[in-house]
Motif scaffolding. Structure first.
Motif, PDB file in Angstrom:
ATOM      1  N   VAL A   1       0.854  -1.198   0.000  1.00  0.00           N
ATOM      2  CA  VAL A   1       0.000   0.000   0.000  1.00  0.00           C
ATOM      3  C   VAL A   1       0.890   1.248   0.000  1.00  0.00           C
TER       4      VAL A   1
ATOM      5  N   ILE B   1     -13.362  -4.280   1.821  1.00  0.00           N
ATOM      6  CA  ILE B   1     -12.101  -4.899   1.412  1.00  0.00           C
ATOM      7  C   ILE B   1     -12.341  -6.391   1.217  1.00  0.00           C
TER       8      ILE B   1
ATOM      9  N   VAL C   1     -12.016  -2.425  -2.448  1.00  0.00           N
ATOM     10  CA  VAL C   1     -10.746  -2.934  -2.974  1.00  0.00           C
ATOM     11  C   VAL C   1     -10.828  -4.445  -2.978  1.00  0.00           C
TER      12      VAL C   1
ATOM     13  N   THR D   1      -8.337  -7.303  -3.265  1.00  0.00           N
ATOM     14  CA  THR D   1      -6.902  -7.562  -3.245  1.00  0.00           C
ATOM     15  C   THR D   1      -6.664  -9.067  -3.197  1.00  0.00           C
TER      16      THR D   1
ATOM     17  N   GLN E   1      -1.790   4.530  -2.866  1.00  0.00           N
ATOM     18  CA  GLN E   1      -2.567   5.507  -2.110  1.00  0.00           C
ATOM     19  C   GLN E   1      -3.153   6.567  -3.021  1.00  0.00           C
TER      20      GLN E   1
ATOM     21  N   LEU F   1      -6.192   5.138  -4.891  1.00  0.00           N
ATOM     22  CA  LEU F   1      -7.333   4.880  -4.017  1.00  0.00           C
ATOM     23  C   LEU F   1      -7.932   6.175  -3.477  1.00  0.00           C
TER      24      LEU F   1
ATOM     25  N   LEU G   1      -5.419  -0.206   4.122  1.00  0.00           N
ATOM     26  CA  LEU G   1      -6.508   0.132   3.205  1.00  0.00           C
ATOM     27  C   LEU G   1      -7.685   0.727   3.962  1.00  0.00           C
TER      28      LEU G   1
END
Length: 311
Positions: A30, A92, A54, A56, A35, A38, A84
């Protein structure tokens, strides 16, 4: 209003289907580049009244496709999720990456994103998804015309010291002992976490007790040596001199991460310790005996105080 983040372990576990802006990728570390993407997505989603998500992948696709076994990650999955969430992501999804996912065609994967999330926008940089990475930007945009979503490719190239920030650059810098570059690209100190476990208590016998951290063996450690670090225990933060290496003076062989917390003498076995690496003091070396090692550790501690005194 306090922002809350929901975490699910795969896409099909999402229970609420509402308009969603979603970023798909590994997001290992991250870092500042992640960043930037996002934060822009969050800003646009707020304007549209949409949820942010997100997705991931874990394990990292490269570990499955290339059958990698050596340490690779820039942090644990829980650390990734926490970072996040701190950015303000609503949902997430820590989706498993396995052979089945690897073989999934891009159109099928996109259909699942639309089915479970009501995806309205897909966000990312120069990315691709699906079998053989067939789901590139032109493919995804064309598919979006039929499925009712758009693709937002963020062209912002985040630089640090004139070079693009990337997870691969951070891994290389870790191996090259350049913590300044690592932390600059992350926008925060590199962190190694784990439960404090029992060791040989050799440090205590020479007046410098250490906390032996049971780190995740798939995470890439800073190069072997002694570091000025911050040690976090819950809300507490302490200065620490941390050794990463095999402890050659006492004939060690396995790599350990051991931190001497300055001005601290509390039993912390079983607690989670987060070590934030600020600067490398010196390489690890073998000394003639424990007296020489004790003298050097005293010098290391003094240097830690000097380096971190202004913080």
């Amino acid at each position: 209003m306090i922002q809350t983040t929901t975490r699910v372990e795969q896409l099909s576990h999402v229970t609420e289907r509402i308009p969603t802006f979603v970023a798909v990728g590994s997001f290992d570390g991250v870092h500042l580049g992640h960043q930037a993407v996002l934060q822009e997505m969050i800003s646009e989603a707020k304007k549209a009244g949409a949820r942010t998500a997100v997705l991931t992948f874990f394990p990292h696709p490269k570990r499955v496709i290339q059958q990698m076994t050596e340490p690779y990650y820039l942090g644990t999955l829980d650390q990734r999720v926490a970072l996040l969430a701190k950015l303000g992501i609503d949902l997430i999804i820590t989706h498993p990456f396995n052979e089945q996912v690897r073989q999934t065609r891009a159109a099928t994967f996109v259909d699942e994103l639309c089915r479970y999330l009501d995806m309205r926008q897909m966000w990312g940089g120069n990315f691709a998804l699906g079998y053989n990475r067939e789901g590139n930007i032109p493919f995804l945009r064309k598919l979006g015309e039929a499925r009712g979503y758009t693709v937002q490719q963020v062209d912002t190239m985040v630089l640090w010291q004139g070079e693009r920030v990337s997870s691969s650059r951070i891994r290389r810098s870790l191996l090259e002992r350049d913590l300044v570059e690592v932390n600059g690209c992350l926008g925060r100190p590199y962190c190694v976490s784990g439960t404090v476990i029992g060791g040989k208590k050799m440090g205590r016998t020479i007046g410098f007790p250490t906390a032996n951290v049971d780190f995740w063996d798939e995470q890439l450690l800073p190069a072997q040596g002694v570091y000025a670090t911050y040690a976090r225990l819950g809300e507490e933060r302490h200065l620490a001199a941390t050794n990463v290496g095999v402890r050659p003076t006492v004939n060690g062989s396995a790599v350990t991460v051991e931190a001497h917390l300055l001005d601290f003498d509390v039993e912390i076995y079983g607690r989670t310790l987060h070590l934030e690496f600020i600067n490398r003091i010196r390489p690890e070396k073998k000394f003639d005996g424990l007296d020489a090692l004790k003298t050097q550790i005293a010098a290391d501690v003094a240097q830690v105080r000097q380096l971190l005194a202004s913080d």
